[in-house]
Design a protein around this motif. Structure first.
Motif, PDB file in Angstrom:
ATOM      1  N   THR A  19       1.008  -1.309  -0.300  1.00  0.00           N
ATOM      2  CA  THR A  19       0.182   0.386  -0.063  1.00  0.00           C
ATOM      3  C   THR A  19       0.499   1.063  -0.056  1.00  0.00           C
ATOM      4  O   THR A  19       2.305   1.297   0.285  1.00  0.00           O
ATOM      5  CB  THR A  19      -0.897   0.094   1.196  1.00  0.00           C
ATOM      6  N   GLU A  21       0.419   4.013   1.434  1.00  0.00           N
ATOM      7  CA  GLU A  21       0.722   4.530   3.441  1.00  0.00           C
ATOM      8  C   GLU A  21       1.602   3.757   3.780  1.00  0.00           C
ATOM      9  O   GLU A  21       2.315   4.464   4.503  1.00  0.00           O
ATOM     10  CB  GLU A  21      -0.858   3.618   4.052  1.00  0.00           C
ATOM     11  N   VAL A  22       2.352   2.379   3.884  1.00  0.00           N
ATOM     12  CA  VAL A  22       3.401   2.395   4.233  1.00  0.00           C
ATOM     13  C   VAL A  22       5.043   2.975   3.995  1.00  0.00           C
ATOM     14  O   VAL A  22       5.512   3.485   4.370  1.00  0.00           O
ATOM     15  CB  VAL A  22       3.606   0.532   3.770  1.00  0.00           C
ATOM     16  N   SER A  24       5.033   6.471   2.683  1.00  0.00           N
ATOM     17  CA  SER A  24       4.254   7.368   3.323  1.00  0.00           C
ATOM     18  C   SER A  24       4.378   7.521   4.951  1.00  0.00           C
ATOM     19  O   SER A  24       5.835   8.534   5.350  1.00  0.00           O
ATOM     20  CB  SER A  24       2.795   8.000   2.910  1.00  0.00           C
ATOM     21  N   ARG A  25       4.048   6.473   5.392  1.00  0.00           N
ATOM     22  CA  ARG A  25       4.508   6.402   6.812  1.00  0.00           C
ATOM     23  C   ARG A  25       5.722   6.347   7.157  1.00  0.00           C
ATOM     24  O   ARG A  25       6.326   7.048   8.268  1.00  0.00           O
ATOM     25  CB  ARG A  25       3.812   5.227   7.503  1.00  0.00           C
ATOM     26  N   ALA A  26       7.348   5.181   6.440  1.00  0.00           N
ATOM     27  CA  ALA A  26       8.338   5.778   6.263  1.00  0.00           C
ATOM     28  C   ALA A  26       9.172   6.063   5.787  1.00  0.00           C
ATOM     29  O   ALA A  26       9.692   6.517   6.806  1.00  0.00           O
ATOM     30  CB  ALA A  26       8.026   3.742   5.608  1.00  0.00           C
ATOM     31  N   GLN A  28       7.959   9.846   6.330  1.00  0.00           N
ATOM     32  CA  GLN A  28       7.749  11.077   7.345  1.00  0.00           C
ATOM     33  C   GLN A  28       8.757  10.450   8.739  1.00  0.00           C
ATOM     34  O   GLN A  28       9.062  11.469   8.897  1.00  0.00           O
ATOM     35  CB  GLN A  28       6.021  10.781   8.202  1.00  0.00           C
ATOM     36  N   SER A  29       8.934   8.926   8.946  1.00  0.00           N
ATOM     37  CA  SER A  29       9.923   9.092  10.234  1.00  0.00           C
ATOM     38  C   SER A  29      10.799   9.342   9.068  1.00  0.00           C
ATOM     39  O   SER A  29      11.870   9.822  10.401  1.00  0.00           O
ATOM     40  CB  SER A  29       9.516   7.176   9.959  1.00  0.00           C
ATOM     41  N   ARG A  32      11.286  12.753   9.678  1.00  0.00           N
ATOM     42  CA  ARG A  32      11.134  13.205  11.261  1.00  0.00           C
ATOM     43  C   ARG A  32      12.826  12.883  11.900  1.00  0.00           C
ATOM     44  O   ARG A  32      13.128  13.884  12.854  1.00  0.00           O
ATOM     45  CB  ARG A  32      10.164  12.792  11.766  1.00  0.00           C
TER      46      ARG A  32
END
Length: 103
Positions: A19, A21-22, A24-26, A28-29, A32
């Motif tokens: 997906t 989202e996987v 995207s979240r990675a 973002q992390s 950050r």
């Protein structure tokens, strides 16, 4: 992960995902954590990365190899190295089948 290159102004990844989202979240992390580290080391605050995640779909087959080659040859086109194997921040050395096209 099929191919990657990390450059001063961009990161290119060629990955297969379940997906969006996987990834995207990675990312973002990663952004950050990198920003926190960079700000701590350089005694600064605020945002660091101004890029946005861009996603494109690639069908398996010849296009996958062509995209791998495009990504892995970016340091050569940018004039950072003459041989893509000399660039440490790329998947090129781990992908012996992805050799540059001499023409």
């Amino acid at each position: 992960m099929h191919a990657y290159v990390l450059m001063e102004n961009q990161v290119d990844l060629l990955v297969t995902l379940r997906t969006f989202e996987v990834l995207s979240r990675a990312m973002q992390s990663v952004a950050r954590r990198h920003t926190q580290y960079f700000n701590r080391v350089h005694d600064r605050s605020g945002t660091l990365w101004e890029w946005r995640l861009k996603l494109g779909l690639i069908e398996p087959g010849p296009w996958l190899l062509a995209c791998s080659r495009l990504i892995e040859l970016k340091p050569v086109r940018a004039g950072l190295v003459q041989n893509p194997a000399d660039y440490a921040w790329s998947s090129y050395p781990t992908m012996p089948a992805c050799t540059p096209n001499p023409g």
